[in-house]
Enzyme design. Structure first.
Site, PDB file in Angstrom:
ATOM      1  N   SER A  63       0.848  -1.187   0.000  1.00  0.00           N
ATOM      2  CA  SER A  63       0.000   0.000   0.000  1.00  0.00           C
ATOM      3  C   SER A  63       0.887   1.242   0.000  1.00  0.00           C
ATOM      4  O   SER A  63       2.105   1.163   0.118  1.00  0.00           O
ATOM      5  CB  SER A  63      -0.914  -0.013   1.228  1.00  0.00           C
ATOM      6  OG  SER A  63      -1.820  -1.091   1.180  1.00  0.00           O
ATOM      7  N   HIS A 226       9.240   3.722  -3.197  1.00  0.00           N
ATOM      8  CA  HIS A 226       9.197   3.309  -1.795  1.00  0.00           C
ATOM      9  C   HIS A 226      10.016   4.220  -0.896  1.00  0.00           C
ATOM     10  O   HIS A 226      10.390   3.827   0.206  1.00  0.00           O
ATOM     11  CB  HIS A 226       9.680   1.863  -1.648  1.00  0.00           C
ATOM     12  CG  HIS A 226       8.844   0.884  -2.398  1.00  0.00           C
ATOM     13  ND1 HIS A 226       9.223   0.344  -3.603  1.00  0.00           N
ATOM     14  CD2 HIS A 226       7.615   0.374  -2.127  1.00  0.00           C
ATOM     15  CE1 HIS A 226       8.277  -0.475  -4.042  1.00  0.00           C
ATOM     16  NE2 HIS A 226       7.292  -0.476  -3.174  1.00  0.00           N
ATOM     17  N   SER A 453     -10.271  40.026  -8.007  1.00  0.00           N
ATOM     18  CA  SER A 453      -9.772  41.389  -8.238  1.00  0.00           C
ATOM     19  C   SER A 453      -9.977  41.820  -9.680  1.00  0.00           C
ATOM     20  O   SER A 453     -10.374  42.968  -9.947  1.00  0.00           O
ATOM     21  CB  SER A 453      -8.283  41.468  -7.885  1.00  0.00           C
ATOM     22  OG  SER A 453      -8.079  41.216  -6.528  1.00  0.00           O
TER      23      SER A 453
END
Length: 591
Positions: A63, A226, A453
């Site tokens: 995971s 990793h 703006s």
């Protein structure tokens, strides 16, 4: 040192809680009841039910790479994904459970990234499944182009190019091909893809302390997924140079990672590593395509840009190149219901998209250039515009610093864009016609400033323009200018909802108007009245320190922070107003 900030609960539960969220989000996905050791996501239409009648395509890994791998489970792509703990290969038992769940008589294909843990665990699971009577084939993906030969035993790592292999294999399986043919297509895809990554910041594991090994000025090139260090460290470079370096490495003729001769067709994937904004990924994609075409002589057939295989929150990206023959494109374009595959990319790319001209407003006068000779009013208007724009340009850094405290930090940059655009367009303004010039300034601002703006100043200018046009005289009087300012303020308040005391630019303009009208109707010289009113504008802007914002992003900022600086927008307004007044007061005698 402290733990990295994360929106999680228990760091030990992140993998299963991710799957829980995925299940709540996508009705087409299902999971096995084997937490925490067995984390398997699979297509809900495959099991339970009759044995699956097509080749099952299974992949997985640790995971931390989300949306890979579970996010690519769906009809036309993966049949199941096996999830390990963060950055750890799934167990043999979990892989076996996935194989048993989705594999029917046609067998299954395991797509394995080239990491020792994945190869061993998926390999043992495959052998065990075969002993139970399942038909199993495996394809190893090793698309990493950062490791030069000799590769020793480990070989090249599996990276984001694996996602493209998933898609090719999934489409082939969905078409009803045999296990041998699906494996052959997946193997062909894996042999024709190369990937190279770069990172600006390392990832942080859940529950761990973040350590910045890069420093503020360095980046790592050629790293995996990793958190391991890259092949080398270098100074941060503009993204165009970074993209060039990655492409040159992938397509290197010397090392020959991916032998694609000039004239071939390719697919490009720009993959975010977890902490990179989509804006930056799109910028990289926009630079990669012309480099592939011009410098490498390759036709780019498809571009996939997004976060597909990440490394937790790592800031960086990887680029994957795949040879794209007709069969590969057919598989990539095939329909899929996998949640995170970019479905909008299918179809032939145009070699180049030419911007379509912006339609002109029916009411806008087409102004090609300034009149050959400026009137006295035109000369003064030119000087006023230059003075006002210059004041905003000089305030850029100060306004940004203040806006960082009470807004989104870009007020100065936004004003700078508008001011420089006005100076650039001024050569085309009809300066002898004050009303039209004010309207054109509004158009320039509307095109260049952006955000709230830009809209507010466009409204300001357009309302003033409309009021000035009510004059039947070519020369605008000071009182008519005051009426134009009043009309502009009324329009901004009407459409923006702000009033005096809301901590906005109106807190500068409303006191200025009040002072201007008072001095003009008292008989003061117009230039003196204008200058006096500019001081009222500055005082009004300064008074915003004591105001509680009732509009804009500052509304959400604590009061003690608001009181530390004036409202940047109000101060910007007061500053250009003051500069304009000084330009009028100090006009040359020749005007």
């Amino acid at each position: 040192m402290s733990l990295a900030k994360k929106l999680i609960n228990d760091p030990n539960d992140v993998e299963t809680e991710f799957i829980d969220g995925l299940m709540e989000t996508y009705p087409s996905l299902q999971f096995l009841d084997g937490y925490p050791s067995v984390k398997v996501v699979f297509r809900a239409d495959v099991y339970p039910g009759p044995p699956y009648d097509k080749v099952a395509v299974i992949s997985g890994g640790g995971s931390g790479h989300e949306p890979a791998h579970a996010g690519f489970v769906g009809e036309g792509m993966l049949t199941a994904a096996i999830c390990g703990d963060v950055f750890a290969s799934p167990t043999v038992d979990a892989i076996l459970a996935g194989i048993r769940t989705v594999t029917g008589p046609m067998g299954c294909l395991l797509i394995i990234k080239n990491y020792t843990g994945d190869r061993l665990n998926f390999g043992l699971a495959a052998e065990q499944a075969k002993s139970e009577g399942y038909k199993v084939e495996s394809v190893i993906v090793e698309d990493d182009c950062s490791i030069p030969p000799p590769l020793e035993m480990a070989g090249r790592r599996g990276l984001a190019g694996t996602i493209l292999v998933h898609k090719v294999a999934g489409a082939a399986a969905d078409a009803g091909l045999s296990l041998a043919d699906v494996a052959a297509e997946a193997r062909y895809a894996s042999e024709n893809v190369g990937t190279m990554g770069v990172a600006l910041k390392a990832c942080t594991l859940p529950g761990r302390i973040f350590t910045d090994r890069f420093g503020p000025t360095k980046m790592e090139v050629g790293l995996g997924i990793h958190g391991e260090p890259g092949a080398h460290v270098t100074d941060i470079q503009p993204v165009e140079a970074v993209v060039s370096q990655l492409l040159n490495q992938i397509l290197s003729k010397e090392i020959n990672y991916l032998p694609i001769p000039r004239g071939e067709r390719v697919v490009l994937m720009v993959n975010g590593l977890g902490g990179t904004p989509l804006m930056e990924l799109m910028i990289a994609a926009g630079k990669a395509v012309p480099q592939l075409m011009v410098e490498h002589g390759l036709a780019v057939e498809r571009v996939y840009t997004g976060s597909f295989m990440t490394s937790l929150d790592m800031e960086g990206l990887s680029i994957s190149i795949m040879r794209a023959d007709r069969s590969i494109l057919q598989r990539l374009d095939a329909e899929t219901k996998a949640p995170y595959w970019p479905v909008g990319v299918s179809g032939n790319r145009l070699p180049a998209k030419i911007p379509v001209p912006i339609p002109r407003s029916r009411s806008t006068k087409i102004v090609e250039s300034q009149p050959p000779k400026l009137t006295e009013q035109g000369q003064l208007l030119e000087q006023v515009i230059v003075a006002a724009a210059t004041a905003l340009i000089q305030l850029k850094d100060t306004l940004n610093e203040w806006d960082t405290k009470v807004g989104d930090g870009d007020c100065g940059s936004t004003m700078y864009k508008g001011a420089t655009a006005v100076l650039g367009d001024m050569k085309n303004y009809p300066l002898n016609d004050a009303a039209e010039t004010v309207g054109e300034i509004g158009s320039t601002i509307g095109k260049s400033m952006g955000g709230t703006s830009g809209i507010i100043y466009s409204i300001l200018c357009k309302a003033a323009c409309a009021q000035l046009k009510t004059s039947s005289h070519s020369v605008i009087t000071s009182k008519q200018w005051a009426k134009a300012l009043a009309a502009a303020i009324e329009a901004v308040s009407k459409y923006g909802g702000a009033k005096v005391g809301y901590r906005t630019l109106l807190d500068a303009l409303i006191p200025a108007l009040s002072s201007l009208e008072e001095r003009l109707y008292s008989g003061d010289d117009p230039a003196t009245a204008f200058l006096t009113s500019s001081q009222a504008a500055l005082n009004g802007a300064e008074s915003t320190k004591t105001m509680r914002a009732k509009a804009g992003r500052t509304l959400y900022v604590p009061q003690e922070t608001q009181s530390s600086v004036p409202d940047p927008g109000a101060y910007a307004t007061a500053s250009w107003y003051r500069a304009a007044a000084l330009a009028v007061k100090n006009k040359p005698k020749s005007i």
